[in-house]
Design a protein around this motif. Sequence first.
Motif, PDB file in Angstrom:
ATOM      1  N   SER A  78      36.815  29.891  43.485  1.00  0.00           N
ATOM      2  CA  SER A  78      36.385  29.625  42.044  1.00  0.00           C
ATOM      3  C   SER A  78      35.905  28.132  41.937  1.00  0.00           C
ATOM      4  CB  SER A  78      37.613  29.576  41.195  1.00  0.00           C
ATOM      5  OG  SER A  78      38.431  28.647  41.212  1.00  0.00           O
ATOM      6  N   ASP A 129      38.352  39.231  36.060  1.00  0.00           N
ATOM      7  CA  ASP A 129      37.278  38.687  35.311  1.00  0.00           C
ATOM      8  C   ASP A 129      36.283  39.904  34.840  1.00  0.00           C
ATOM      9  OD1 ASP A 129      36.249  36.672  33.888  1.00  0.00           O
ATOM     10  OD2 ASP A 129      34.596  36.020  34.899  1.00  0.00           O
ATOM     11  N   ILE A 130      37.036  41.098  34.935  1.00  0.00           N
ATOM     12  CA  ILE A 130      36.447  42.255  33.953  1.00  0.00           C
ATOM     13  C   ILE A 130      37.242  42.845  32.885  1.00  0.00           C
ATOM     14  CG2 ILE A 130      34.990  42.819  36.167  1.00  0.00           C
ATOM     15  CD1 ILE A 130      37.248  44.792  36.816  1.00  0.00           C
ATOM     16  N   THR A 131      36.924  43.539  32.068  1.00  0.00           N
ATOM     17  CA  THR A 131      37.792  44.203  31.074  1.00  0.00           C
ATOM     18  C   THR A 131      38.612  45.166  31.504  1.00  0.00           C
ATOM     19  OG1 THR A 131      36.058  45.787  30.589  1.00  0.00           O
ATOM     20  CG2 THR A 131      35.854  43.735  29.383  1.00  0.00           C
ATOM     21  N   ASP A 183      42.190  40.123  33.888  1.00  0.00           N
ATOM     22  CA  ASP A 183      42.080  38.783  33.655  1.00  0.00           C
ATOM     23  C   ASP A 183      41.870  38.193  35.211  1.00  0.00           C
ATOM     24  OD1 ASP A 183      42.595  38.881  31.151  1.00  0.00           O
ATOM     25  OD2 ASP A 183      44.629  38.183  31.195  1.00  0.00           O
ATOM     26  N   LYS A 184      42.631  38.487  35.900  1.00  0.00           N
ATOM     27  CA  LYS A 184      42.447  38.127  37.517  1.00  0.00           C
ATOM     28  C   LYS A 184      40.820  38.364  37.948  1.00  0.00           C
ATOM     29  CE  LYS A 184      46.958  38.509  39.564  1.00  0.00           C
ATOM     30  NZ  LYS A 184      47.396  37.088  39.245  1.00  0.00           N
ATOM     31  N   TYR A 243      41.896  42.972  45.629  1.00  0.00           N
ATOM     32  CA  TYR A 243      42.880  42.197  44.648  1.00  0.00           C
ATOM     33  C   TYR A 243      44.332  43.079  44.813  1.00  0.00           C
ATOM     34  CZ  TYR A 243      39.605  38.851  42.531  1.00  0.00           C
ATOM     35  OH  TYR A 243      38.874  37.818  42.443  1.00  0.00           O
TER      36      TYR A 243
END
Lengths: 210, 210
Positions: free
Chosen positions: B182, A42-44, A39-40, A20
């Motif tokens: 996605s 999909d984790i905290t 956010d990108k 990423y």
Amino acid sequence: MKKQKVSDAVIHRLPRYYRYLDDLFNKGVVRISSHSLGDKMDITASQIRQDLSCFGEFGQQGYGYNVAELRAEIGHILGIDKNQKVIIIGAGHLGHALMQNFDFAAVGFHLDSAFDLSPDLIGTEINGVKVRHPSELEGYFAEHHPTVAVLTVPQHVAQSIADHLVQLGIRGFWNFTNVEISVPEPVFTENVHFVDTLLTLSYRISHQGQ
Amino acid sequence: MKKQKVSDAVIHRLPRYYRYLDDLFNKGVVRISSHSLGDKMDITASQIRQDLSCFGEFGQQGYGYNVAELRAEIGHILGIDKNQKVIIIGAGHLGHALMQNFDFAAVGFHLDSAFDLSPDLIGTEINGVKVRHPSELEGYFAEHHPTVAVLTVPQHVAQSIADHLVQLGIRGFWNFTNVEISVPEPVFTENVHFVDTLLTLSYRISHQGQ
DNA sequence: TAGATTGTTAATCGATTAACAATC
DNA sequence: TAGATTGTTAATCGATTAACAATC
């Protein structure tokens, strides 16, 4: 920086962070906060900060992380800058495909030789990679000291070939055979079990909505 | 049998159970206890029993598990007997290698068509699998209703092709591209990220003994 | 019957998330 | 300065292991 054993869960997330960050870097993004990266991916945001804290302090309060810097740091943690030497054992369809498609250099590996028994292949070059007879392995190790072997051989010979390579001093196997090979202590194996991932997908489709 | 959501950790272990049981089955082993299976697989007997309890009761006190039976049960849980149809999108080196080497039938998948843009490939058969132009996808879906697509295309076209296949009704992607695609809710993706596993190996070699 | 081994409940361990003081 | 965001400690959640009654 906490100094304790880094868990497998964290280690397995590192390549994904790198992927990423590399993408952001190539897009010219300069800075990113743990929240927007989270956010990108999909984790905290918590998990990102917690994970990174295993290796050091790479951010700045009120600012976030410099993309280029964090990318380089994680690349370094992953050993991308170590320029390890890799050899391919088995130049069949899969070995061939890796030689043609896979960008070893992008992850810091140098590939310059494959080994195969087929007389048709020995002496040829595939995408700049020379194919040699396994009898040349010993001499090759003495000269080049490869650290990683890509195992793309038939599964019934996987273990005996692995044993031989361990004896010659290999330090890791990228194992594409469908069997788990056993190696002595300081040697590592990373499996790419095609069957396992396809079966996981099969499970999910079969149990949809349950 | 407990009826609750099966965790990802358990799901990811199922194919490995199947692999070991299949091996024992082929060797003619009739019965096995959770302890001896655990020894072989290097996990605890507790974990095996706990995992299996998510799906039912397959053993017998004082005896253990019947290998053939447990193998069949796990195969069933994984959906191996569903005879799903799979198509390959992208017949380059990697797609080619999968067609030549990978035994789709062994895990209950039926492969009879690949799709590629190359005029040299269209109309040919690779290991009994016909290669078609993507323009035939719509008609093919209408007739055969494939559930899984193998994505072996260049990464910059992965998402748009995936979108198209989703629209046609695909239910799962076996994704070999190095990007995460996605997909909308009821569709699943299982990634085979070569780079990630090689980087994990690189990390381990680089941090040996730490 | 006695020994072995299950399925399940309880205990432990580890990983993820939340909260917040520190500070850019 | 005020707002944003880090690194870290504490709280929660989930997964693994241990223990054991049930029973083949």
